[in-house]
Write an enzyme that holds these catalytic residues in place. Sequence first.
Site, PDB file in Angstrom:
ATOM      1  N   ASP A 192     -21.412  13.777 -24.875  1.00 52.15           N
ATOM      2  CA  ASP A 192     -19.997  13.533 -24.602  1.00 52.15           C
ATOM      3  C   ASP A 192     -19.772  12.209 -23.882  1.00 52.15           C
ATOM      4  O   ASP A 192     -18.821  12.047 -23.157  1.00 52.15           O
ATOM      5  CB  ASP A 192     -19.401  14.685 -23.790  1.00 52.15           C
ATOM      6  CG  ASP A 192     -20.068  14.851 -22.442  1.00 52.15           C
ATOM      7  OD1 ASP A 192     -21.159  14.261 -22.246  1.00 52.15           O
ATOM      8  OD2 ASP A 192     -19.508  15.560 -21.597  1.00 52.15           O
ATOM      9  N   GLU A 213       1.287   6.075  12.185  1.00 52.83           N
ATOM     10  CA  GLU A 213      -0.050   5.692  12.625  1.00 52.83           C
ATOM     11  C   GLU A 213      -0.149   4.184  12.863  1.00 52.83           C
ATOM     12  O   GLU A 213      -0.772   3.742  13.823  1.00 52.83           O
ATOM     13  CB  GLU A 213      -1.075   6.130  11.561  1.00 52.83           C
ATOM     14  CG  GLU A 213      -2.525   6.001  11.959  1.00 52.83           C
ATOM     15  CD  GLU A 213      -2.897   6.865  13.165  1.00 52.83           C
ATOM     16  OE1 GLU A 213      -2.209   7.872  13.405  1.00 52.83           O
ATOM     17  OE2 GLU A 213      -3.864   6.510  13.853  1.00 52.83           O
ATOM     18  N   ASP A 214       0.456   3.398  12.019  1.00 48.44           N
ATOM     19  CA  ASP A 214       0.187   1.955  12.045  1.00 48.44           C
ATOM     20  C   ASP A 214       1.347   1.068  12.495  1.00 48.44           C
ATOM     21  O   ASP A 214       1.195  -0.152  12.578  1.00 48.44           O
ATOM     22  CB  ASP A 214      -0.265   1.486  10.650  1.00 48.44           C
ATOM     23  CG  ASP A 214      -1.613   2.094  10.274  1.00 48.44           C
ATOM     24  OD1 ASP A 214      -2.346   2.462  11.201  1.00 48.44           O
ATOM     25  OD2 ASP A 214      -1.906   2.186   9.078  1.00 48.44           O
ATOM     26  N   HIS A 237       4.049   7.092   4.873  1.00 52.79           N
ATOM     27  CA  HIS A 237       2.875   7.807   5.370  1.00 52.79           C
ATOM     28  C   HIS A 237       2.089   7.081   6.452  1.00 52.79           C
ATOM     29  O   HIS A 237       1.414   7.705   7.249  1.00 52.79           O
ATOM     30  CB  HIS A 237       1.951   8.231   4.215  1.00 52.79           C
ATOM     31  CG  HIS A 237       1.052   7.137   3.714  1.00 52.79           C
ATOM     32  ND1 HIS A 237       1.402   6.281   2.712  1.00 52.79           N
ATOM     33  CD2 HIS A 237      -0.200   6.769   4.093  1.00 52.79           C
ATOM     34  CE1 HIS A 237       0.418   5.434   2.479  1.00 52.79           C
ATOM     35  NE2 HIS A 237      -0.570   5.703   3.312  1.00 52.79           N
ATOM     36  N   ASP A 260      -2.664   8.156  -1.329  1.00 51.15           N
ATOM     37  CA  ASP A 260      -3.059   7.159  -0.333  1.00 51.15           C
ATOM     38  C   ASP A 260      -4.512   6.752  -0.559  1.00 51.15           C
ATOM     39  O   ASP A 260      -4.869   5.579  -0.623  1.00 51.15           O
ATOM     40  CB  ASP A 260      -2.860   7.800   1.054  1.00 51.15           C
ATOM     41  CG  ASP A 260      -3.502   7.017   2.176  1.00 51.15           C
ATOM     42  OD1 ASP A 260      -3.289   5.796   2.232  1.00 51.15           O
ATOM     43  OD2 ASP A 260      -4.197   7.636   3.007  1.00 51.15           O
ATOM     44  N   HIS A 306       0.836  -1.204   0.000  1.00 51.17           N
ATOM     45  CA  HIS A 306       0.000   0.000   0.000  1.00 51.17           C
ATOM     46  C   HIS A 306       0.872   1.256   0.000  1.00 51.17           C
ATOM     47  O   HIS A 306       0.653   2.178  -0.791  1.00 51.17           O
ATOM     48  CB  HIS A 306      -0.933  -0.020   1.205  1.00 51.17           C
ATOM     49  CG  HIS A 306      -1.566   1.299   1.507  1.00 51.17           C
ATOM     50  ND1 HIS A 306      -2.485   1.894   0.657  1.00 51.17           N
ATOM     51  CD2 HIS A 306      -1.399   2.154   2.543  1.00 51.17           C
ATOM     52  CE1 HIS A 306      -2.858   3.045   1.176  1.00 51.17           C
ATOM     53  NE2 HIS A 306      -2.215   3.234   2.306  1.00 51.17           N
TER      54      HIS A 306
HETATM   55 MN    MN Z   1      -2.424   4.745   3.913  1.00 55.73          MN
END
Ligand code: MN
Length: 568
Positions: free
Chosen positions: A251, A68-69, A64, A130, A40
């Site tokens: 269109d 957090e993880d 990124h 992300d 990811h």
């Molecule tokens: Mn992420």
Amino acid sequence: MTVPETAKKYPQGLVGRAYRFSENAHKGQKRKTEEPYFNHALAAAETLLEWKLDEATVAAGLLHDTVEDTGVSLEAIRKEFGDEVAFLVDGVTKLGKIKYRGQEARAENLRKMVLAISQDLRVIFVKLADRLHNMKTLSALPREKQKRVAMETSEIYAPLAYRLGMQTLSGDLEDLAFPFIHPDEYKWLKVQVKEEYEKRNEYLERIKPEVEKILSKEGIKALVIDFRAKHYSSLYKKLLRYNMDFEKIYDLVAFRIILKTVDDCYAALGLIHKLWPPLPGRIKDYIASPKPNRYQSLHTTVIGPEEKIVEFQIRTKEMHQEAELGIAAHWVYQQQKGFRSYFQRMPARVKIEDIEWVRQLRNWLSTRSSLETKPEEFVESMKIDFFKDRIFVITPRGDVLDLPAGSTPVDFAYHIHSEIGDTCVGAKINGTFTPLDEELRSGDVVQIITQKNKKPSKDWLNFAKTAVAKNHIRNALKEKEQILRKRVPTRTEIRLVVKDRIGLLKDVTAAIASSHVSILNLHTSAPSGSEFPTDKIEIATTDKKKIEKLILKLKKIKEIKEISYKII
Ligand code: MN
């Protein structure tokens, strides 16, 4: 070159080091799709590289989710990769705290907040990269979460991408969200559109040689001639406007011609009109008047062979790149932090005010119902746009509060509810206990700690920023005073005028003690002009019977000339 290739070629560069750091930090972690989590991070970084962003941004893409993880601290990132990367990762981490709860009215605030927190547009780019990958893998998530993330994408991030001129990304995000938000409509549309798309593609393929021929005859070299199918989501919106009549959607599939110069664009437009008559009112010159998000192109709709209606989009390569990448396209040349400095670094002849889309961005940021708001409020809301006067802070539930800069936890508490303000005793900012006068910053997650029956303290007025908080504090203080005044009396003051002698006071206190009443305070004064001193004795009772008995006892002491009492 891909991100792994870059990392391999420059192992000591930012991207190379971030690559290994992230891979290591996410080791063993799996996504809901059962893929390694690192994939990811890599996908986000790959997208950023595709957008031609600088290496700090690509590195931030790789990193990124580490704070957090995984167990990695922001400090560790800073130490390893420097302030710039740490700032970007921190920004993305903060954006992750915002939760969209499906209240459309709040979408406006949320979008503003995303910009305010980001401070640097590159933070938004990382977040968009992300989100793009999250949307591509959304089906692995539980149903409830799918819907929430899809709504958030459609309400917050796709419009942001659009405003930043990233039209393709915006449409892609909308299209990825569409099946989760409107599953039935999506199923219907897919069936309906399939045949229609094929029919139109086939038709355009057939007339393509005619277009090529007429251009080359005039010496115009087309860099690209291709067809662009309309995004499902915008097609659906358009169908709703046209009573679901596909015939009216000219269109659905459009011709796209990319040329070298602006002159070529106008020449090509003329040639196409010579070949097939244009539909009146459908020629749009977005080169002379770009769209608010800076989109530039010539559009025209003509009646082609077999009386079929065809839309053409004609633009230069630069215009096309801008339509794909928007403001990111400039980033390579404008690597400067922050919104303001970005514009300040634009070529001198371009003033901020001249950039149409910036103006539009400002307007858009001010309240949607700006026409209904009072002029003074409108001016106020305009100020928000460059964020120096406002901050956006988050409740533990993920709701956003929009407060003036310099606001404190007390302001925050009163803006949630007056009772929370009145009873607040402490605050946690981003999980850490902080004093109530701490200044809040955009992106802070603020939790208020309350205690029942607590009252505001007067010194809150010294640091509370908002009128709402100040008014509530004043009101609560007034109430507090009134309660104090109305307080149930607990004491009695006995006033004695005496002719003093040695041991008198002792006799008096003995009399009081024998009535089983305790003395709280005793004060003797000899007022000038008075022959006799006065004793004031405060006792801890309000029981009238007890007091009367005590008075009788005291009256027996003959040096006492006068006795009076009052309950206080
Ligand atoms: Mn992420």
